[in-house]
Design a protein around this motif. Structure first.
Motif, mmCIF file in Angstrom:
data_model
loop_
_atom_site.group_PDB
_atom_site.id
_atom_site.type_symbol
_atom_site.label_atom_id
_atom_site.label_comp_id
_atom_site.label_asym_id
_atom_site.label_seq_id
_atom_site.Cartn_x
_atom_site.Cartn_y
_atom_site.Cartn_z
ATOM 1 N N VAL A 30 -27.029 29.462 -11.467
ATOM 2 C CA VAL A 30 -28.223 30.119 -12.006
ATOM 3 C C VAL A 30 -29.209 30.380 -10.875
ATOM 4 O O VAL A 30 -29.389 29.547 -9.980
ATOM 5 N N GLY A 32 -33.309 31.645 -10.406
ATOM 6 C CA GLY A 32 -34.534 31.802 -11.178
ATOM 7 C C GLY A 32 -35.706 32.218 -10.319
ATOM 8 O O GLY A 32 -35.663 32.123 -9.087
ATOM 9 N N TRP A 33 -36.732 32.701 -10.989
ATOM 10 C CA TRP A 33 -38.002 33.026 -10.352
ATOM 11 C C TRP A 33 -39.099 32.218 -11.046
ATOM 12 O O TRP A 33 -39.160 32.152 -12.277
ATOM 13 N N PHE A 44 -42.440 29.084 -14.950
ATOM 14 C CA PHE A 44 -41.207 29.860 -15.033
ATOM 15 C C PHE A 44 -41.509 31.326 -15.300
ATOM 16 O O PHE A 44 -42.405 31.650 -16.091
ATOM 17 N N ALA A 47 -34.863 33.962 -15.234
ATOM 18 C CA ALA A 47 -33.648 33.369 -14.690
ATOM 19 C C ALA A 47 -32.455 34.216 -15.095
ATOM 20 O O ALA A 47 -32.507 34.951 -16.095
ATOM 21 N N ARG A 49 -27.957 33.963 -15.077
ATOM 22 C CA ARG A 49 -26.716 33.264 -14.783
ATOM 23 C C ARG A 49 -25.792 34.220 -14.033
ATOM 24 O O ARG A 49 -25.606 35.370 -14.462
ATOM 25 N N THR A 55 -29.679 36.633 -19.128
ATOM 26 C CA THR A 55 -31.026 36.536 -18.557
ATOM 27 C C THR A 55 -31.985 35.809 -19.492
ATOM 28 O O THR A 55 -31.788 35.762 -20.711
ATOM 29 N N CYS A 93 -38.223 31.985 -5.515
ATOM 30 C CA CYS A 93 -36.903 32.014 -6.128
ATOM 31 C C CYS A 93 -36.272 30.634 -5.991
ATOM 32 O O CYS A 93 -36.603 29.867 -5.078
ATOM 33 N N HIS A 106 -33.329 26.458 -18.597
ATOM 34 C CA HIS A 106 -33.483 27.471 -17.563
ATOM 35 C C HIS A 106 -34.940 27.638 -17.144
ATOM 36 O O HIS A 106 -35.207 28.211 -16.092
ATOM 37 N N SER A 107 -35.852 27.161 -17.928
ATOM 38 C CA SER A 107 -37.265 27.304 -17.602
ATOM 39 C C SER A 107 -37.857 26.065 -16.936
ATOM 40 O O SER A 107 -39.021 26.073 -16.544
ATOM 41 N N TYR A 112 -33.680 23.143 -11.104
ATOM 42 C CA TYR A 112 -33.355 23.888 -9.880
ATOM 43 C C TYR A 112 -33.406 22.978 -8.663
ATOM 44 O O TYR A 112 -34.382 22.274 -8.447
#
Length: 125
Positions: A30, A32-33, A44, A47, A49, A55, A93, A106-107, A112
Motif C-alpha cells: 500500500v 498512502g498520502w 490521512f 491510499a 493498494r 483506492t 507519502c 489504510h487511514s 505505514y
C-alpha cells in the motif's frame, strides 16, 4: 523502501497540482498520502493498494483528489483539483503492508512503515 515525493508548490484557490511519490527498494503493498498543516496533527489523505488499484480517500478530499499508480515507474500520484486554502500543508507519502482491506487501517499513520520527505503545498485565497 525509499520514497521520494515531489510536485508541491504555490497555487491559487481553485487550481490544481499533481504530487508524485517514487518508490525504490522492496515494495510494500500500500502507498498512502498524508498531510500536516502548521500546528495540526498529521492526517490521512489517500491510499492505494498496488494490487487491484483499490483506492481510499479522506472525506475532505473526495470528489477533488484522485490517487493513482504507475507500476512500471513504481510511482504513485496524487492529483489535487479544486484546491482550497485549507489544503495548505506539507504532504508526505508513505508505504506499508496492510492486509486488512478496511479503510480504517489504510487511514492509520501506524499502518505505514516507510515515509518520504514532505513536499509543501500552499493554496492562496
Amino acid at each position: 523502501v525509499q520514497l521520494q515525493a515531489s510536485g508541491g508548490g504555490l497555487v491559487q484557490a481553485g487550481g490544481s497540482l499533481r504530487l508524485s511519490c517514487a518508490a525504490s527498494g522492496r515494495r510494500r503493498n500500500v502507498m498512502g498520502w498524508f498531510r500536516q498543516a502548521p500546528g495540526k496533527e498529521r492526517e490521512f489523505v489517500a491510499a492505494i493498494r498496488w494490487t487491484g488499484g483499490i483506492t481510499y480517500l479522506a472525506d475532505p478530499v473526495k470528489g477533488r483528489f484522485t490517487i493513482s499508480s504507475d507500476h512500471a515507474k513504481n510511482t504513485v500520484y496524487l492529483q489535487m483539483n479544486s484546491l482550497k486554502p485549507e489544503d495548505t500543508a506539507d504532504y508526505y507519502c508513505a508505504a506499508g503492508n496492510i492486509y486488512d482491506s478496511s479503510s480504517y487501517y489504510h487511514s492509520r499513520i501506524s499502518s505505514y512503515s516507510d515515509w518520504g520527505q514532505g513536499t509543501q503545498v500552499t493554496v492562496s485565497s
